[in-house]
Design a protein around this motif. Sequence first.
Motif, PDB file in Angstrom:
ATOM      1  N   ILE A  21      -5.925   6.873   2.941  1.00  0.00           N
ATOM      2  CA  ILE A  21      -6.857   6.640   1.829  1.00  0.00           C
ATOM      3  C   ILE A  21      -6.071   6.248   0.583  1.00  0.00           C
ATOM      4  O   ILE A  21      -6.417   5.295  -0.125  1.00  0.00           O
ATOM      5  CB  ILE A  21      -7.715   7.896   1.553  1.00  0.00           C
ATOM      6  CG1 ILE A  21      -8.567   8.246   2.769  1.00  0.00           C
ATOM      7  CG2 ILE A  21      -8.597   7.680   0.323  1.00  0.00           C
ATOM      8  CD1 ILE A  21      -9.259   9.598   2.693  1.00  0.00           C
ATOM      9  N   ASN A  22      -4.992   6.972   0.312  1.00  0.00           N
ATOM     10  CA  ASN A  22      -4.160   6.688  -0.856  1.00  0.00           C
ATOM     11  C   ASN A  22      -3.615   5.265  -0.817  1.00  0.00           C
ATOM     12  O   ASN A  22      -3.562   4.582  -1.844  1.00  0.00           O
ATOM     13  CB  ASN A  22      -3.019   7.696  -0.938  1.00  0.00           C
ATOM     14  CG  ASN A  22      -2.376   7.731  -2.297  1.00  0.00           C
ATOM     15  OD1 ASN A  22      -3.011   8.054  -3.275  1.00  0.00           O
ATOM     16  ND2 ASN A  22      -1.106   7.372  -2.344  1.00  0.00           N
ATOM     17  N   ASN A  23      -3.217   4.800   0.367  1.00  0.00           N
ATOM     18  CA  ASN A  23      -2.686   3.443   0.494  1.00  0.00           C
ATOM     19  C   ASN A  23      -3.737   2.394   0.151  1.00  0.00           C
ATOM     20  O   ASN A  23      -3.412   1.347  -0.407  1.00  0.00           O
ATOM     21  CB  ASN A  23      -2.131   3.209   1.895  1.00  0.00           C
ATOM     22  CG  ASN A  23      -0.815   3.922   2.102  1.00  0.00           C
ATOM     23  OD1 ASN A  23      -0.137   4.320   1.155  1.00  0.00           O
ATOM     24  ND2 ASN A  23      -0.442   4.116   3.354  1.00  0.00           N
ATOM     25  N   ARG A  24      -4.991   2.665   0.486  1.00  0.00           N
ATOM     26  CA  ARG A  24      -6.062   1.737   0.108  1.00  0.00           C
ATOM     27  C   ARG A  24      -6.302   1.786  -1.402  1.00  0.00           C
ATOM     28  O   ARG A  24      -6.422   0.748  -2.046  1.00  0.00           O
ATOM     29  CB  ARG A  24      -7.351   2.060   0.864  1.00  0.00           C
ATOM     30  CG  ARG A  24      -7.311   1.697   2.334  1.00  0.00           C
ATOM     31  CD  ARG A  24      -8.689   1.754   2.980  1.00  0.00           C
ATOM     32  NE  ARG A  24      -9.349   3.045   2.878  1.00  0.00           N
ATOM     33  CZ  ARG A  24      -9.187   4.055   3.732  1.00  0.00           C
ATOM     34  NH1 ARG A  24      -8.372   3.917   4.770  1.00  0.00           N
ATOM     35  NH2 ARG A  24      -9.849   5.182   3.576  1.00  0.00           N
ATOM     36  N   VAL A  25      -6.366   2.987  -1.946  1.00  0.00           N
ATOM     37  CA  VAL A  25      -6.673   3.154  -3.369  1.00  0.00           C
ATOM     38  C   VAL A  25      -5.627   2.471  -4.240  1.00  0.00           C
ATOM     39  O   VAL A  25      -5.957   1.812  -5.226  1.00  0.00           O
ATOM     40  CB  VAL A  25      -6.802   4.650  -3.734  1.00  0.00           C
ATOM     41  CG1 VAL A  25      -6.893   4.855  -5.235  1.00  0.00           C
ATOM     42  CG2 VAL A  25      -8.007   5.268  -3.039  1.00  0.00           C
TER      43      VAL A  25
ATOM     44  N   ARG B  14       4.847   7.384  -4.388  1.00  0.00           N
ATOM     45  CA  ARG B  14       6.295   7.206  -4.236  1.00  0.00           C
ATOM     46  C   ARG B  14       7.052   8.517  -4.330  1.00  0.00           C
ATOM     47  O   ARG B  14       8.080   8.698  -3.693  1.00  0.00           O
ATOM     48  CB  ARG B  14       6.820   6.241  -5.301  1.00  0.00           C
ATOM     49  CG  ARG B  14       6.431   4.800  -5.098  1.00  0.00           C
ATOM     50  CD  ARG B  14       7.167   3.869  -6.059  1.00  0.00           C
ATOM     51  NE  ARG B  14       6.917   4.150  -7.461  1.00  0.00           N
ATOM     52  CZ  ARG B  14       5.982   3.570  -8.198  1.00  0.00           C
ATOM     53  NH1 ARG B  14       5.188   2.681  -7.666  1.00  0.00           N
ATOM     54  NH2 ARG B  14       5.852   3.886  -9.475  1.00  0.00           N
ATOM     55  N   VAL B  15       6.553   9.448  -5.138  1.00  0.00           N
ATOM     56  CA  VAL B  15       7.277  10.685  -5.427  1.00  0.00           C
ATOM     57  C   VAL B  15       6.949  11.806  -4.441  1.00  0.00           C
ATOM     58  O   VAL B  15       7.844  12.512  -3.969  1.00  0.00           O
ATOM     59  CB  VAL B  15       6.958  11.152  -6.870  1.00  0.00           C
ATOM     60  CG1 VAL B  15       7.550  12.511  -7.156  1.00  0.00           C
ATOM     61  CG2 VAL B  15       7.422  10.115  -7.873  1.00  0.00           C
ATOM     62  N   MET B  16       5.671  11.993  -4.161  1.00  0.00           N
ATOM     63  CA  MET B  16       5.231  13.182  -3.427  1.00  0.00           C
ATOM     64  C   MET B  16       5.797  13.308  -2.007  1.00  0.00           C
ATOM     65  O   MET B  16       6.062  14.436  -1.581  1.00  0.00           O
ATOM     66  CB  MET B  16       3.703  13.280  -3.424  1.00  0.00           C
ATOM     67  CG  MET B  16       3.105  13.447  -4.825  1.00  0.00           C
ATOM     68  SD  MET B  16       3.891  14.690  -5.865  1.00  0.00           S
ATOM     69  CE  MET B  16       3.187  16.172  -5.193  1.00  0.00           C
ATOM     70  N   PRO B  17       5.987  12.220  -1.265  1.00  0.00           N
ATOM     71  CA  PRO B  17       6.571  12.421   0.078  1.00  0.00           C
ATOM     72  C   PRO B  17       7.914  13.147   0.035  1.00  0.00           C
ATOM     73  O   PRO B  17       8.172  14.033   0.846  1.00  0.00           O
ATOM     74  CB  PRO B  17       6.723  10.995   0.618  1.00  0.00           C
ATOM     75  CG  PRO B  17       5.675  10.208  -0.101  1.00  0.00           C
ATOM     76  CD  PRO B  17       5.611  10.820  -1.486  1.00  0.00           C
TER      77      PRO B  17
END
Length: 148
Positions: A101-105, A52-55
């Motif tokens: 990958i992050n969305n799956r994790v 949520r933050v990094m983008p």
Amino acid sequence: MDALISVVTLVVVGMLVGVEFAVAVFVNPIFDRLPHNGGLAARTDGARLLGRVMPFWYIGAMVLAVVTALLVAGSGRWLWVAGAGLLLVSVLMSVALLVPINNRVRQWSGSDFPADWRQQVGRWDRLHYVRVAVITAGFVLMAIAATR
């Protein structure tokens, strides 16, 4: 004005590099050593929070670098442009390679995760190392530009 925007940009980009370096070199390796898939729980929570933050941080840093490149005068301008270009590469790399990958994790839970979860987070880690190298190179170019 050049000095102020340069300092703000360096602080934002430098903090981004520091956080991403810490994740790559310290945080994820510690998570991976936790017993009973504890690292998986930590990674899923981290994926949700940082996802949520990094983008905003990546895009904000890139925009600041572009604005700085446009506003500063002198022979170091091309270094700001190159640094901003490397941040753009990191954003594109993130969207194309790391975010899927992050969305799956982030959707995995303690009892609901694929058998190949270690391979998937390992791929994310390897791509993340490359991204850290890219943003570090961008930061170094910008720091050199700021000192010229």
